[in-house]
Every structure is written in C-alpha cells, then in structure tokens.
Design a protein around this motif. Structure first.
Motif, short mmCIF file in Angstrom:
data_model
loop_
_atom_site.label_atom_id
_atom_site.label_comp_id
_atom_site.label_asym_id
_atom_site.label_seq_id
_atom_site.Cartn_x
_atom_site.Cartn_y
_atom_site.Cartn_z
N ALA A 161 0.82 -1.21 0.00
CA ALA A 161 0.00 0.00 0.00
C ALA A 161 0.86 1.26 0.00
CB ALA A 161 -0.92 -0.01 1.21
N ARG A 162 2.17 1.14 0.18
CA ARG A 162 3.05 2.31 0.18
C ARG A 162 3.20 2.83 -1.25
NH1 ARG A 162 8.11 0.16 3.95
NH2 ARG A 162 6.84 -0.68 5.66
N ASP A 163 2.60 3.98 -1.48
CA ASP A 163 2.54 4.47 -2.86
C ASP A 163 3.42 5.68 -3.11
OD1 ASP A 163 1.16 6.31 -1.39
OD2 ASP A 163 -0.65 6.32 -2.64
N ASP A 164 4.32 6.02 -2.16
CA ASP A 164 5.18 7.17 -2.42
C ASP A 164 6.37 6.76 -3.27
OD1 ASP A 164 7.65 7.04 -0.10
OD2 ASP A 164 5.81 5.90 0.28
N GLU A 165 6.79 7.69 -4.11
CA GLU A 165 7.83 7.41 -5.09
C GLU A 165 9.15 7.04 -4.43
OE1 GLU A 165 9.94 9.51 -9.00
OE2 GLU A 165 8.34 10.53 -7.90
N MET A 183 9.22 3.43 -3.66
CA MET A 183 9.33 2.65 -4.90
C MET A 183 10.76 2.65 -5.43
SD MET A 183 7.23 3.19 -8.48
CE MET A 183 5.67 3.23 -7.61
N TYR A 239 6.94 -3.32 -8.85
CA TYR A 239 6.34 -2.68 -7.68
C TYR A 239 4.88 -2.46 -8.00
CZ TYR A 239 6.42 0.48 -3.56
OH TYR A 239 6.23 1.07 -2.33
N ILE A 262 1.04 -1.44 -6.44
CA ILE A 262 0.42 -0.73 -5.32
C ILE A 262 -0.98 -1.27 -5.06
CG2 ILE A 262 -0.36 1.53 -4.51
CD1 ILE A 262 1.86 2.73 -6.31
#
Length: 227
Positions: A80-84, A87, A98, A100
C-alpha cells in the motif's frame, strides 16, 4: 505456470490472493512473516516472490535485502506504500517490479508473467554451421573441419555475424555497425584488415577464397565451399 511465494501478513489478503493465483494455475506457498518467507524462498526455490512491505517482524525493504543476499529469485513488491521514494528504494535494492494495493489478481498475474518473461534465462545458443565451420557463440569457440581455430575477439564477432547471415552479401557499413558499433575511427580499411586476418585463419586468400567471398563495391559473403 509458476511457483509463487507470497509473503503477506494480512491473513484475508494472503488467503484470497493465494487461492486466486492457484485458480490461475500457479503453485502457491505463503508466509506471514519476513523470516518465514525468506526461509521458504531459500528452501523451496520459488520461481517468484510477491513481497509485502508492511511485515510484523522486519521492514519489507530489509526483507528484500536479505532475499537478495540469499537468492536470485525475482521479487514483485505488493504494498500500500505508494510514495515514489519507497518505490525507488525498493527497485534500487533489487525488486523487479512494484505493485500498489489495491490491485486485481489479474493485474498481479500480468506483472508476475512479465517479470518471469524478463528474467528467464536465455536458451542455450545453437552452434552456427557453414560447411566445415562450426561457431559456438555461447562457448566462444570456432572449429574448421574439426580443428579448433584461435581468433581475436573482433575476428570472432565478425565471423559469427557473417555466419548468422550466411549466403547473403553483407555491406561494410552493416559490419561497422554490427561488429564495431560504429566506433569512432573504424573505417572500411579496418573491416578489410580484419577480413584479411580472418581469411588467414581460415587458410584462404582473397584471390583464392573458400568461405569468404568479396563482392566488389558491395561487401562480403560467407558461404560453404562448393561441393
């Protein structure tokens, strides 16, 4: 289909994904902690790991580093970690993809398939044969009528390229591009010199060719000697 190892601590997600991937034909193992998952990856030789980052015992990125230290298995991060930043860190640490959350199992399956296609080992190369010449690009060896020839690297590359296009006249511009990657300073004279060296290795001359046939103003052709 593939042997998938799913490392996910959320039981409903883990159970649902495992069942859905199994219905698609995959063999699925699962673990709810990083340590258990890494142990399964090492022991059971999965084809691919689907790794959550929010694990209870270790951060997923630490688990990724441990996986990379222990095995070369491809890894798809599913989180659920969607910050760049996360990634980029994951990809730099060796993740192959990766994804999301939330995602559909069809989407995850497509990513798994794409990663496995990219990371599949290349099939063993089949030796090229032209008359009595045998060129094994995998082993980087050449033999003529059963006797091994010792070639310089560029001579080998030149011969292999001509063998791949045996029977066709190949221009010098094409050879400069394919064999020398259009390197600065490589001219038609460079190609001519290497062809001369190659003829010497093959026991022939431009005046009395057996395999290497020059076509004036066009290029050179590799062909088996006439019977």
């Amino acid at each position: 289909m593939a042997h998938v190892l799913l490392i996910e601590d959320d039981e409903p997600i883990r159970t649902s994904l495992a069942a859905a991937l199994a219905r698609l034909g995959h063999r699925v193992d699962s673990a709810d902690t990083a340590v258990a998952g890494i142990g399964l990856a090492v022991q059971h030789h999965a084809d691919i790991v689907v790794l959550d980052l929010g694990l209870p015992d270790l951060d997923g990125l630490q688990a990724l580093k441990m996986l990379r230290a222990a095995t070369t298995v491809p890894v798809v991060i599913a989180t659920a970690r969607d910050d760049e930043h996360q990634m980029v860190r994951a990809l730099n640490l060796g993740a192959d993809d990766y994804v999301i959350k939330p995602f559909s199992v069809e989407h995850l399956n497509a990513r798994i398939t794409a990663v496995l296609r990219r990371t599949a080992p290349a099939p063993p190369s089949v030796p090229l044969r032209v008359g009595g010449l045998r060129i094994d690009q995998g082993a980087h060896t050449v033999s003529l009528d059963g006797a091994e020839l010792v070639l310089r690297p560029k001579e080998f590359s030149l011969l292999a390229y001509l063998a791949e296009h045996a029977g066709r006249v190949v221009g010098k511009d094409e050879l400069r591009s394919a064999v020398w990657d259009n390197a600065f300073g490589v001219t038609d004279k460079t190609v001519d010199v290497h062809l001369s060296w190659l003829r010497r290795r093959l026991g022939e001359t431009a005046a009395q060719p057996r395999y290497l046939h020059s076509v004036r103003g066009v290029g050179v052709k590799l062909a088996a000697p006439a019977a």
